[in-house]
Design a protein around this motif. Sequence first.
Motif, PDB file in Angstrom:
ATOM      1  N   ASN A  40     -33.133 -32.834  69.209  1.00 51.81           N
ATOM      2  CA  ASN A  40     -34.394 -33.375  68.713  1.00 51.81           C
ATOM      3  C   ASN A  40     -35.577 -32.495  69.113  1.00 51.81           C
ATOM      4  N   ASN A  41     -36.484 -32.279  68.177  1.00 51.06           N
ATOM      5  CA  ASN A  41     -37.731 -31.531  68.351  1.00 51.06           C
ATOM      6  C   ASN A  41     -37.537 -30.050  68.664  1.00 51.06           C
ATOM      7  N   VAL A  42     -36.389 -29.491  68.312  1.00 53.53           N
ATOM      8  CA  VAL A  42     -36.166 -28.063  68.530  1.00 53.53           C
ATOM      9  C   VAL A  42     -36.964 -27.279  67.480  1.00 53.53           C
ATOM     10  N   SER A  43     -37.471 -26.133  67.888  1.00 59.00           N
ATOM     11  CA  SER A  43     -38.138 -25.218  66.960  1.00 59.00           C
ATOM     12  C   SER A  43     -37.170 -24.096  66.641  1.00 59.00           C
ATOM     13  N   LEU A  44     -36.885 -23.921  65.362  1.00 55.04           N
ATOM     14  CA  LEU A  44     -35.974 -22.856  64.946  1.00 55.04           C
ATOM     15  C   LEU A  44     -36.779 -21.640  64.520  1.00 55.04           C
ATOM     16  N   ARG A  45     -36.345 -20.470  64.984  1.00 57.14           N
ATOM     17  CA  ARG A  45     -36.971 -19.239  64.511  1.00 57.14           C
ATOM     18  C   ARG A  45     -36.443 -18.944  63.113  1.00 57.14           C
ATOM     19  N   GLU A  46     -37.183 -18.168  62.361  1.00 54.97           N
ATOM     20  CA  GLU A  46     -36.820 -17.933  60.962  1.00 54.97           C
ATOM     21  C   GLU A  46     -35.372 -17.472  60.781  1.00 54.97           C
ATOM     22  N   PRO A  47     -34.853 -16.537  61.559  1.00 53.27           N
ATOM     23  CA  PRO A  47     -33.444 -16.154  61.342  1.00 53.27           C
ATOM     24  C   PRO A  47     -32.470 -17.319  61.561  1.00 53.27           C
ATOM     25  N   GLU A  48     -32.823 -18.234  62.450  1.00 51.32           N
ATOM     26  CA  GLU A  48     -31.941 -19.371  62.744  1.00 51.32           C
ATOM     27  C   GLU A  48     -31.895 -20.374  61.591  1.00 51.32           C
ATOM     28  N   THR A  49     -32.899 -20.365  60.725  1.00 48.82           N
ATOM     29  CA  THR A  49     -32.933 -21.322  59.606  1.00 48.82           C
ATOM     30  C   THR A  49     -31.920 -20.969  58.517  1.00 48.82           C
ATOM     31  N   LYS A  50     -31.332 -19.793  58.606  1.00 43.53           N
ATOM     32  CA  LYS A  50     -30.354 -19.352  57.598  1.00 43.53           C
ATOM     33  C   LYS A  50     -28.962 -19.921  57.861  1.00 43.53           C
ATOM     34  N   ASN A  51     -28.663 -20.273  59.120  1.00 44.13           N
ATOM     35  CA  ASN A  51     -27.371 -20.842  59.502  1.00 44.13           C
ATOM     36  C   ASN A  51     -27.606 -21.886  60.585  1.00 44.13           C
ATOM     37  N   VAL A  52     -27.810 -23.119  60.179  1.00 46.71           N
ATOM     38  CA  VAL A  52     -28.052 -24.204  61.121  1.00 46.71           C
ATOM     39  C   VAL A  52     -26.781 -25.049  61.210  1.00 46.71           C
ATOM     40  N   VAL A  53     -26.277 -25.214  62.421  1.00 51.90           N
ATOM     41  CA  VAL A  53     -25.086 -26.034  62.615  1.00 51.90           C
ATOM     42  C   VAL A  53     -25.525 -27.457  62.932  1.00 51.90           C
ATOM     43  N   PHE A  54     -25.174 -28.386  62.055  1.00 55.10           N
ATOM     44  CA  PHE A  54     -25.396 -29.807  62.297  1.00 55.10           C
ATOM     45  C   PHE A  54     -24.074 -30.356  62.825  1.00 55.10           C
ATOM     46  N   SER A  55     -24.122 -31.006  63.974  1.00 55.13           N
ATOM     47  CA  SER A  55     -22.901 -31.602  64.507  1.00 55.13           C
ATOM     48  C   SER A  55     -23.215 -32.934  65.167  1.00 55.13           C
ATOM     49  N   TRP A  56     -22.206 -33.788  65.206  1.00 59.14           N
ATOM     50  CA  TRP A  56     -22.350 -35.137  65.740  1.00 59.14           C
ATOM     51  C   TRP A  56     -21.003 -35.591  66.274  1.00 59.14           C
ATOM     52  N   THR A  57     -21.027 -36.649  67.059  1.00 63.29           N
ATOM     53  CA  THR A  57     -19.788 -37.181  67.611  1.00 63.29           C
ATOM     54  C   THR A  57     -19.054 -37.999  66.564  1.00 63.29           C
TER      55      THR A  57
END
Length: 172
Positions: free
Chosen positions: A67-84
């Motif tokens: 929550n509330n993480v700031s992604l740098r522009e290169p990180e917005t190209k591959n974002v891993v969404f994960s959950w339990t």
Amino acid sequence: RQVFDERNLEFKGITRQEVMQNGLPEGMYTVCFDLIHYSTNTHIVSSCSAPFAVSSVEAPMIISPVNNVSLREPETKNVVFSWTRPANAPINTQYKLRIIELNGPNDNYQDKIRSAAYPAFFETNVTGNTYLYSYANPSLTPGKTYAFVVSAVDPMSKTAFRNKGFSEVNVF
């Protein structure tokens, strides 16, 4: 089967309609039987079960992005969404990942994220507990804020999840 037919049951503390629409809410229950002789209509015996608990399966919990993480522009190209994967959830549980774009810092994302009327920026169904948001998906705009939620769904409609299957809402 006929004994547990809803037309043959008496409900106390909850209406028949509530049970038929939503199932039993979490809590402690007792099942009681009154045996009545059919032809004479005389009461034979009453008996009750030991109290038993009915509980829902937990909703998924977000692992990433935090929550509330700031992604740098290169990180917005591959974002891993994960959950339990919730304990006791059926193996065939499906998950819906929903992302909305926020208009400002005071945007009421808690209500908007669960509203079918509010347009999703991105939405997909997933069979596992991870989704790689990549170049194949709509581009995330640098400087914009997004909220996302994951909801668990039992395709057989036999499992009740807490919070209607919705995880907490995270913002990034």
